[in-house]
Design a protein around this motif. Structure first.
Motif, PDB file in Angstrom:
ATOM      1  N   VAL B 267       0.878  -1.176   0.000  1.00 54.25           N
ATOM      2  CA  VAL B 267       0.000   0.000   0.000  1.00 54.25           C
ATOM      3  C   VAL B 267       0.908   1.216   0.000  1.00 54.25           C
ATOM      4  O   VAL B 267       1.698   1.358   0.936  1.00 54.25           O
ATOM      5  N   PRO B 268       0.883   2.110  -0.973  1.00 53.57           N
ATOM      6  CA  PRO B 268       0.115   1.966  -2.200  1.00 53.57           C
ATOM      7  C   PRO B 268       0.758   0.947  -3.128  1.00 53.57           C
ATOM      8  O   PRO B 268       1.907   0.546  -2.911  1.00 53.57           O
ATOM      9  N   LEU B 269       0.039   0.556  -4.173  1.00 54.95           N
ATOM     10  CA  LEU B 269       0.564  -0.399  -5.144  1.00 54.95           C
ATOM     11  C   LEU B 269       1.777   0.176  -5.867  1.00 54.95           C
ATOM     12  O   LEU B 269       1.959   1.399  -5.912  1.00 54.95           O
ATOM     13  N   VAL B 270       2.592  -0.711  -6.417  1.00 54.82           N
ATOM     14  CA  VAL B 270       3.779  -0.271  -7.157  1.00 54.82           C
ATOM     15  C   VAL B 270       3.540  -0.600  -8.630  1.00 54.82           C
ATOM     16  O   VAL B 270       3.799  -1.720  -9.072  1.00 54.82           O
ATOM     17  N   PRO B 271       2.983   0.352  -9.386  1.00 56.41           N
ATOM     18  CA  PRO B 271       2.641   0.040 -10.770  1.00 56.41           C
ATOM     19  C   PRO B 271       3.868  -0.087 -11.663  1.00 56.41           C
ATOM     20  O   PRO B 271       4.922   0.482 -11.357  1.00 56.41           O
ATOM     21  N   GLY B 272       3.731  -0.841 -12.751  1.00 54.96           N
ATOM     22  CA  GLY B 272       4.821  -0.976 -13.727  1.00 54.96           C
ATOM     23  C   GLY B 272       5.359  -2.383 -13.762  1.00 54.96           C
ATOM     24  O   GLY B 272       5.009  -3.227 -12.939  1.00 54.96           O
ATOM     25  N   LEU B 273       6.234  -2.620 -14.749  1.00 49.20           N
ATOM     26  CA  LEU B 273       6.734  -3.972 -14.986  1.00 49.20           C
ATOM     27  C   LEU B 273       8.085  -4.241 -14.325  1.00 49.20           C
ATOM     28  O   LEU B 273       8.658  -5.297 -14.500  1.00 49.20           O
ATOM     29  N   GLN B 274       8.595  -3.263 -13.544  1.00 51.64           N
ATOM     30  CA  GLN B 274       9.911  -3.494 -12.936  1.00 51.64           C
ATOM     31  C   GLN B 274       9.766  -4.586 -11.880  1.00 51.64           C
ATOM     32  O   GLN B 274       8.756  -4.652 -11.184  1.00 51.64           O
ATOM     33  N   ILE B 275      10.748  -5.471 -11.790  1.00 55.96           N
ATOM     34  CA  ILE B 275      10.641  -6.549 -10.801  1.00 55.96           C
ATOM     35  C   ILE B 275      11.900  -6.615  -9.941  1.00 55.96           C
ATOM     36  O   ILE B 275      12.432  -7.671  -9.655  1.00 55.96           O
ATOM     37  N   ASP B 276      12.343  -5.431  -9.506  1.00 60.17           N
ATOM     38  CA  ASP B 276      13.463  -5.402  -8.570  1.00 60.17           C
ATOM     39  C   ASP B 276      12.937  -5.712  -7.169  1.00 60.17           C
ATOM     40  O   ASP B 276      11.747  -5.606  -6.906  1.00 60.17           O
ATOM     41  N   SER B 277      13.841  -6.092  -6.274  1.00 60.43           N
ATOM     42  CA  SER B 277      13.448  -6.403  -4.897  1.00 60.43           C
ATOM     43  C   SER B 277      13.695  -5.187  -4.016  1.00 60.43           C
ATOM     44  O   SER B 277      14.664  -4.467  -4.217  1.00 60.43           O
ATOM     45  N   SER B 278      12.843  -4.987  -3.022  1.00 60.39           N
ATOM     46  CA  SER B 278      13.030  -3.811  -2.168  1.00 60.39           C
ATOM     47  C   SER B 278      13.563  -4.212  -0.798  1.00 60.39           C
ATOM     48  O   SER B 278      13.325  -5.318  -0.309  1.00 60.39           O
ATOM     49  N   ASP B 279      14.281  -3.280  -0.157  1.00 65.16           N
ATOM     50  CA  ASP B 279      14.770  -3.499   1.203  1.00 65.16           C
ATOM     51  C   ASP B 279      13.604  -3.493   2.173  1.00 65.16           C
ATOM     52  O   ASP B 279      13.628  -4.168   3.188  1.00 65.16           O
ATOM     53  N   GLU B 280      12.581  -2.706   1.844  1.00 65.86           N
ATOM     54  CA  GLU B 280      11.440  -2.615   2.743  1.00 65.86           C
ATOM     55  C   GLU B 280      10.797  -3.994   2.905  1.00 65.86           C
ATOM     56  O   GLU B 280      10.490  -4.424   4.015  1.00 65.86           O
ATOM     57  N   PHE B 281      10.628  -4.694   1.782  1.00 68.70           N
ATOM     58  CA  PHE B 281       9.937  -5.982   1.844  1.00 68.70           C
ATOM     59  C   PHE B 281      10.686  -6.990   2.715  1.00 68.70           C
ATOM     60  O   PHE B 281      10.087  -7.728   3.487  1.00 68.70           O
ATOM     61  N   ILE B 282      12.011  -7.012   2.580  1.00 70.29           N
ATOM     62  CA  ILE B 282      12.770  -8.067   3.256  1.00 70.29           C
ATOM     63  C   ILE B 282      12.814  -7.873   4.777  1.00 70.29           C
ATOM     64  O   ILE B 282      13.201  -8.769   5.523  1.00 70.29           O
ATOM     65  N   THR B 283      12.407  -6.708   5.244  1.00 68.85           N
ATOM     66  CA  THR B 283      12.280  -6.556   6.697  1.00 68.85           C
ATOM     67  C   THR B 283      10.811  -6.554   7.108  1.00 68.85           C
ATOM     68  O   THR B 283      10.444  -7.114   8.140  1.00 68.85           O
ATOM     69  N   GLU B 284       9.976  -5.942   6.273  1.00 68.33           N
ATOM     70  CA  GLU B 284       8.565  -5.798   6.617  1.00 68.33           C
ATOM     71  C   GLU B 284       7.825  -7.145   6.560  1.00 68.33           C
ATOM     72  O   GLU B 284       7.034  -7.469   7.441  1.00 68.33           O
ATOM     73  N   MET B 285       8.093  -7.931   5.531  1.00 65.43           N
ATOM     74  CA  MET B 285       7.405  -9.220   5.409  1.00 65.43           C
ATOM     75  C   MET B 285       7.723 -10.138   6.601  1.00 65.43           C
ATOM     76  O   MET B 285       6.811 -10.697   7.210  1.00 65.43           O
ATOM     77  N   PRO B 286       9.014 -10.271   6.977  1.00 64.97           N
ATOM     78  CA  PRO B 286       9.297 -11.089   8.161  1.00 64.97           C
ATOM     79  C   PRO B 286       8.589 -10.575   9.405  1.00 64.97           C
ATOM     80  O   PRO B 286       8.062 -11.355  10.194  1.00 64.97           O
ATOM     81  N   ARG B 287       8.538  -9.256   9.570  1.00 68.22           N
ATOM     82  CA  ARG B 287       7.863  -8.696  10.748  1.00 68.22           C
ATOM     83  C   ARG B 287       6.399  -9.140  10.768  1.00 68.22           C
ATOM     84  O   ARG B 287       5.872  -9.578  11.787  1.00 68.22           O
ATOM     85  N   ARG B 288       5.751  -9.060   9.617  1.00 69.00           N
ATOM     86  CA  ARG B 288       4.329  -9.402   9.557  1.00 69.00           C
ATOM     87  C   ARG B 288       4.107 -10.908   9.780  1.00 69.00           C
ATOM     88  O   ARG B 288       3.138 -11.315  10.406  1.00 69.00           O
ATOM     89  N   MET B 289       5.013 -11.720   9.259  1.00 68.95           N
ATOM     90  CA  MET B 289       4.863 -13.170   9.435  1.00 68.95           C
ATOM     91  C   MET B 289       5.058 -13.557  10.899  1.00 68.95           C
ATOM     92  O   MET B 289       4.284 -14.332  11.455  1.00 68.95           O
ATOM     93  N   VAL B 290       6.087 -12.981  11.515  1.00 73.79           N
ATOM     94  CA  VAL B 290       6.406 -13.341  12.897  1.00 73.79           C
ATOM     95  C   VAL B 290       5.327 -12.811  13.846  1.00 73.79           C
ATOM     96  O   VAL B 290       5.014 -13.433  14.849  1.00 73.79           O
ATOM     97  N   ARG B 291       4.722 -11.671  13.482  1.00 78.91           N
ATOM     98  CA  ARG B 291       3.630 -11.142  14.302  1.00 78.91           C
ATOM     99  C   ARG B 291       2.483 -12.160  14.346  1.00 78.91           C
ATOM    100  O   ARG B 291       1.873 -12.378  15.370  1.00 78.91           O
ATOM    101  N   LEU B 292       2.200 -12.798  13.214  1.00 82.02           N
ATOM    102  CA  LEU B 292       1.106 -13.776  13.183  1.00 82.02           C
ATOM    103  C   LEU B 292       1.502 -15.093  13.851  1.00 82.02           C
ATOM    104  O   LEU B 292       0.712 -15.683  14.572  1.00 82.02           O
TER     105      LEU B 292
END
Ligand code: FAD
Ligand code: FES
Lengths: 119, 377
Positions: B267-292
């Motif tokens: 949120v918000p969406l990331v429009p476009g065809l680029q498929i690079d990886s973000s630093d935000e995801f690699i910390t945020e996703m683990p946080r959300r998984m471990v919270r659950l």
């Protein structure tokens, strides 16, 4: 590499046993347990790039993320297809470059936020 | 060089592969063209989740059919596709979400789907280790599941070849020729021309580029979705967990391999065809998984990657005929193309061969009213 030497050695650099001796199974990708034979079969089935072989055999997707196997597989592809290993595209290295625990990665941000709040 | 086919399929993702397979099975000579290698588009980046918990009439019907196909696909294709019926559990953390799930469940039960709203305690029984704080309950359907996108797609492609069709990789369609409002042929980057009375545009996020070759606009827009996979660990729980909160996520343990794999919708969406990886995801996703599921804290992440969702304006697929005779489209899968693939493939094949799919595809037509969006995107 001359034809002769490529026949005498396989891509793992191990001398092939004399003919008549049953060839032992060589595991090339240890993390995902893919053997040299499976890799050669995949290449012969038309999967000519490391990226494609990875899709069918998971080679390079294990704990070591391909550090242990991709170079060897590139040499097998070279033997099978003639495409020089140096010209093959290596699958993109994916972060984190070393396996890290979810808990640690998740806290990273909290810590950063924490420091920012402290300021 | 030139050749002929009954149907040319453009795209070697799940949609092209499945449709090509059912066409070949129905007797069509199929030539499938993929500009890179199979699964090189969205399909190879997908996490393999399969569910019938939708709210759109046709999406539910199509998914019930897809799940029927998945459950026998290993036998059909002669190889395992890692189909496991582990279910999907959508978590509700407030009463508003609970009500939305109850509304959806009422619709889904009308189609005979085995789905119910379960208490937070029951969620905890199904997902040992789930942190129940703030949890109101969940929408649980045990017949949803998971499969391996590579095995499914490669299995279908092998089937096409077995049935006498051709799969040409590293071959890009550059031009689609039309005469008097009817398709005639495609021309490839190698200069070859393949003549066929039917051409299917299954080019995923690139379907609009292919549509433009015949002047048909396909309203598909790409946005980026990231994903990660962990090391393989002992089996902890079966269902895909979906947390719809704005900082939620969804993840599942692959039952065959033991890896956890998951994503979130940014949120918000990331429009476009680029498929690079973000630093935000690699910390945020683990946080959300471990919270659950706090006990996942010690499980190690092996890698992250990103891929594209090809979104339609209302979040439901775009499938069917186009204003150009013989030119068909199946695209805009809006993040669900893998699960839709088997049934969409079968229905599109029926449409192309006989004009009459066993489920009418009108609700997915290109010229529909796009104002009503899917509630369980
Ligand atoms: C991170 C992530 C997670 C996902 N999780 C799920 C999930 O759990 N469940 C689910 O159902 N879906 C999921 N999806 C969505 C799913 O991956 C897609 O909806 C699906 O793969 C779309 O398939 P496709 O065949 O339409 O497109 P693609 O797989 O993109 O295939 C299109 C192909 O067409 C080829 N092509 C394009 N132009 C040309 C041309 N001119 N000539 C020749 N070839 C061409 C491309 O190279 C490509 O291979 C996920 C997606 C992502 C990114
Ligand atoms: S040896 Fe192949 S991934 Fe580790």
């Amino acid at each position: 590499m001359s034809k002769k030497s490529s026949r005498a050695r396989n891509a793992t650099g191990v001398k092939r046993p004399a003919s008549g001796v049953k060839r032992p199974v060589t595991t090339v990708c240890r993390c995902e347990e893919a053997t040299e034979q499976e890799i050669r079969q995949a290449i012969r089935a038309g999967h000519h790039s490391l990226e494609e072989i990875k899709r069918v055999l998971r080679t390079g997707m294990g704990h070591c993320q391909g550090r242990g196997c991709l170079r060897i597989i590139a040499r097998i592809v070279q033997e099978e297809t003639g495409i020089p290993a140096s010209e093959q595209k290596m699958p993109m290295p994916r972060p984190p470059l070393k396996p890290l625990p979810l808990g640690m990665l998740g806290r990273w941000q909290d810590d950063e936020r924490g420091t920012m709040n402290d300021e | 060089m030139s050749k002929t086919a009954d149907t040319v399929v453009i795209g070697g993702g799940i949609i092209g592969a499945a449709t090509g397979y059912y066409l070949a099975k129905m007797g069509h000579k199929v030539v499938l063209l993929e500009r890179d290698f199979p699964c090189s588009g969205s399909t190879g980046r997908c996490i393999g989740g399969i569910r019938a918990q939708f709210t759109h009439d046709l999406s539910i019907r199509v998914m019930l059919e897809s799940i029927r196909i998945f459950s026998k696909l290993g036998d059909e294709l002669g190889q395992s596709v890692e189909w496991h019926q582990g279910g999907y559990l959508f978590l509700a953390f407030d009463l508003e979400r609970k009500k939305a799930f109850l509304d959806a469940i009422r619709i889904q039960q009308g189609y005979g789907l085995n789905v119910e709203f379960i208490s937070a305690d029951k969620c905890g029984q199904i997902v040992p280790g789930l942190d129940q704080e703030g949890l109101v309950g969940g929408a649980y359907c045990p017949t949803d599941g998971q499969a391996d996108p590579f095995k499914v797609t490669y299995g279908y492609l092998a089937g096409i070849k077995r049935l006498g069709g051709e799969v040409l990789v590293r071959t890009e369609v550059k031009q689609v020729r039309v005469r008097r409002g009817r398709v005639v042929s495609v021309v490839t980057d190698k200069g070859d021309e393949i003549f066929a009375p039917n051409i299917l545009n299954a080019a995923g996020c690139w379907a609009d580029d292919v549509g433009k070759m015949v002047g048909v606009e396909i309203p598909v827009k790409a946005d980026r979705h990231e994903s990660l996979v962990t090391e393989s660990v002992e089996r902890l729980f079966d269902p895909m967990l979906v947390d719809y909160r704005s900082d939620g996520c969804y993840f599942v343990q692959h039952i065959g391999t033991g890896h956890f794999i998951g994503c979130y919708t940014p949120v918000p969406l990331v429009p476009g065809l680029q498929i690079d990886s973000s630093d935000e995801f690699i910390t945020e996703m683990p946080r959300r998984m471990v919270r659950l599921v706090p006990k996942l804290g010690g499980v190690k992440v092996l890698r992250q990657w990103a891929g594209s969702y090809g979104m339609s304006p209302d979040g439901s697929p775009l499938c069917g005929k186009t204003p150009v005779d013989g030119f068909y489209v199946a695209s805009g899968m809006s993040g669900h193309g893998f699960m839709f693939g088997p049934a969409i493939g079968k229905l599109m094949a029926e449409l192309i061969v006989s004009g009459e799919p066993s489920l009418p595809l009108d609700q997915f037509a290109l010229d529909r009213d796009f104002s009503k969006a899917e509630a369980m995107k």
